[in-house]
Design a protein around this motif. Structure first.
Motif, mmCIF file in Angstrom:
data_model
loop_
_atom_site.group_PDB
_atom_site.id
_atom_site.type_symbol
_atom_site.label_atom_id
_atom_site.label_comp_id
_atom_site.label_asym_id
_atom_site.label_seq_id
_atom_site.Cartn_x
_atom_site.Cartn_y
_atom_site.Cartn_z
ATOM 1 N N PHE A 24 0.842 -1.204 0.000
ATOM 2 C CA PHE A 24 0.000 0.000 0.000
ATOM 3 C C PHE A 24 0.878 1.257 0.000
ATOM 4 C CE2 PHE A 24 -2.053 3.447 2.312
ATOM 5 C CZ PHE A 24 -3.144 3.674 1.479
ATOM 6 N N ALA A 25 1.934 1.264 0.823
ATOM 7 C CA ALA A 25 2.825 2.427 0.905
ATOM 8 C C ALA A 25 3.529 2.670 -0.433
ATOM 9 C CB ALA A 25 3.850 2.229 2.018
ATOM 10 N N ILE A 26 3.939 1.606 -1.110
ATOM 11 C CA ILE A 26 4.581 1.752 -2.423
ATOM 12 C C ILE A 26 3.593 2.356 -3.420
ATOM 13 C CG2 ILE A 26 5.427 0.443 -4.422
ATOM 14 C CD1 ILE A 26 6.883 -1.392 -2.446
ATOM 15 N N TRP A 27 2.380 1.866 -3.420
ATOM 16 C CA TRP A 27 1.350 2.399 -4.326
ATOM 17 C C TRP A 27 1.123 3.889 -4.043
ATOM 18 C CZ3 TRP A 27 -3.402 4.378 -2.741
ATOM 19 C CH2 TRP A 27 -4.256 4.743 -3.781
ATOM 20 N N TRP A 28 0.967 4.240 -2.774
ATOM 21 C CA TRP A 28 0.701 5.629 -2.386
ATOM 22 C C TRP A 28 1.887 6.523 -2.743
ATOM 23 C CZ3 TRP A 28 2.547 8.789 1.780
ATOM 24 C CH2 TRP A 28 1.799 9.945 1.967
ATOM 25 N N PHE A 29 3.115 6.080 -2.432
ATOM 26 C CA PHE A 29 4.314 6.843 -2.754
ATOM 27 C C PHE A 29 4.447 7.006 -4.263
ATOM 28 C CE2 PHE A 29 8.923 6.987 -3.666
ATOM 29 C CZ PHE A 29 9.227 8.184 -3.032
ATOM 30 N N GLY A 30 4.164 5.950 -5.012
ATOM 31 C CA GLY A 30 4.239 6.015 -6.469
ATOM 32 C C GLY A 30 3.334 7.082 -7.047
ATOM 33 N N PHE A 37 3.651 1.436 -9.458
ATOM 34 C CA PHE A 37 3.881 0.508 -8.356
ATOM 35 C C PHE A 37 5.059 -0.412 -8.680
ATOM 36 C CE2 PHE A 37 3.337 -3.680 -6.527
ATOM 37 C CZ PHE A 37 3.151 -3.398 -5.189
ATOM 38 N N TRP A 38 5.060 -0.968 -9.891
ATOM 39 C CA TRP A 38 6.070 -1.955 -10.259
ATOM 40 C C TRP A 38 7.450 -1.336 -10.426
ATOM 41 C CZ3 TRP A 38 4.565 -6.316 -8.784
ATOM 42 C CH2 TRP A 38 3.230 -6.685 -8.877
ATOM 43 N N GLN A 39 7.544 -0.092 -10.855
ATOM 44 C CA GLN A 39 8.846 0.571 -10.939
ATOM 45 C C GLN A 39 9.486 0.641 -9.552
ATOM 46 O OE1 GLN A 39 7.389 4.189 -12.819
ATOM 47 N NE2 GLN A 39 8.782 3.845 -14.554
ATOM 48 N N ILE A 40 8.692 1.032 -8.574
ATOM 49 C CA ILE A 40 9.222 1.169 -7.212
ATOM 50 C C ILE A 40 9.485 -0.201 -6.589
ATOM 51 C CG2 ILE A 40 8.745 2.039 -4.890
ATOM 52 C CD1 ILE A 40 7.089 4.262 -6.299
ATOM 53 N N ALA A 41 8.545 -1.126 -6.747
ATOM 54 C CA ALA A 41 8.702 -2.455 -6.148
ATOM 55 C C ALA A 41 9.929 -3.174 -6.701
ATOM 56 C CB ALA A 41 7.443 -3.286 -6.378
ATOM 57 N N ASP A 42 10.144 -3.116 -8.016
ATOM 58 C CA ASP A 42 11.312 -3.765 -8.607
ATOM 59 C C ASP A 42 12.612 -3.117 -8.137
ATOM 60 O OD1 ASP A 42 9.766 -5.590 -9.993
ATOM 61 O OD2 ASP A 42 10.081 -4.676 -11.958
ATOM 62 N N PHE A 43 12.584 -1.818 -7.891
ATOM 63 C CA PHE A 43 13.775 -1.110 -7.408
ATOM 64 C C PHE A 43 14.093 -1.465 -5.962
ATOM 65 C CE2 PHE A 43 15.655 2.588 -5.266
ATOM 66 C CZ PHE A 43 16.843 2.701 -5.981
#
Length: 179
Positions: A24-30, A37-43
């Motif tokens: 959820f935090a990754i989605w919100w930050f994105g 979401f996937w750019q941040i999660a993969d990083f």
């Protein structure tokens, strides 16, 4: 009782619950930084094993989440266990798998260009596999015990969908990239 999920003072957060919060935090930050979401999660995924490994060392130092009794020569007696039996140092097994090996695998995999979602998929799949395996030597949660067959734990039940989702993400990422 769906509100049970919010009562962290009655048990604490497992990795699986924490993962949902981080997603959820990754989605919100994105949304705030104009990234998917996937750019941040993969990083972020290749760095997570460092924190997981540190957490498992903390579990070992605190004498918590110990393993089942064993007669293996590296069995350890934990003062926090209800008996004086030598037990598997499952926290150290998890440190080796979820910390060291997991970091090496993700760092190697992410060091080359991969399709979006593949690194996150490998993260889910590897964590699920490593956790599922260690649960065989880890003492089950006392409030839950074994859920079935005198070996199936809640950690395994929660890890199995991660394995499937991770494998699915990898397949989807590579198929989508091939189009």
């Amino acid at each position: 009782d769906p509100l049970m999920l919010l009562r962290v003072w009655e048990g604490g957060m497992s990795f699986h619950g924490g993962l949902l919060g981080v997603m959820f935090a990754i989605w919100w930050f994105g949304r705030k930084v104009d990234r998917t979401f996937w750019q941040i999660a993969d990083f972020v995924a290749p760095l997570v094993p460092v924190g997981l490994g540190a957490g498992r060392i903390g579990n070992f130092i605190n004498g918590e989440l110990w393993g089942k009794p064993t007669d293996l020569p590296w069995g350890m007696v934990f003062r926090t266990a209800p008996d004086a039996l030598a037990r598997h140092p499952s926290q150290l097994y998890q440190f080796a798998l979820e910390g060291v090996l997991f970091f090496i695998i993700l760092w190697w995999f992410s060091s080359k260009p991969r399709p979006r979602m593949a690194v996150s998929g490998l993260f889910l799949m590897c964590y699920g596999i490593f956790r599922f395996l260690v649960e065989f030597v880890r003492q089950p949660d006392p409030q839950l015990g074994y859920l079935a067959f005198d070996w199936l734990t809640m950690g395994q039940v929660l890890s199995f969908p991660m394995i499937l989702a991770g494998a699915g993400l990898i397949v989807f990422a590579y198929r989508r990239n091939a189009e």
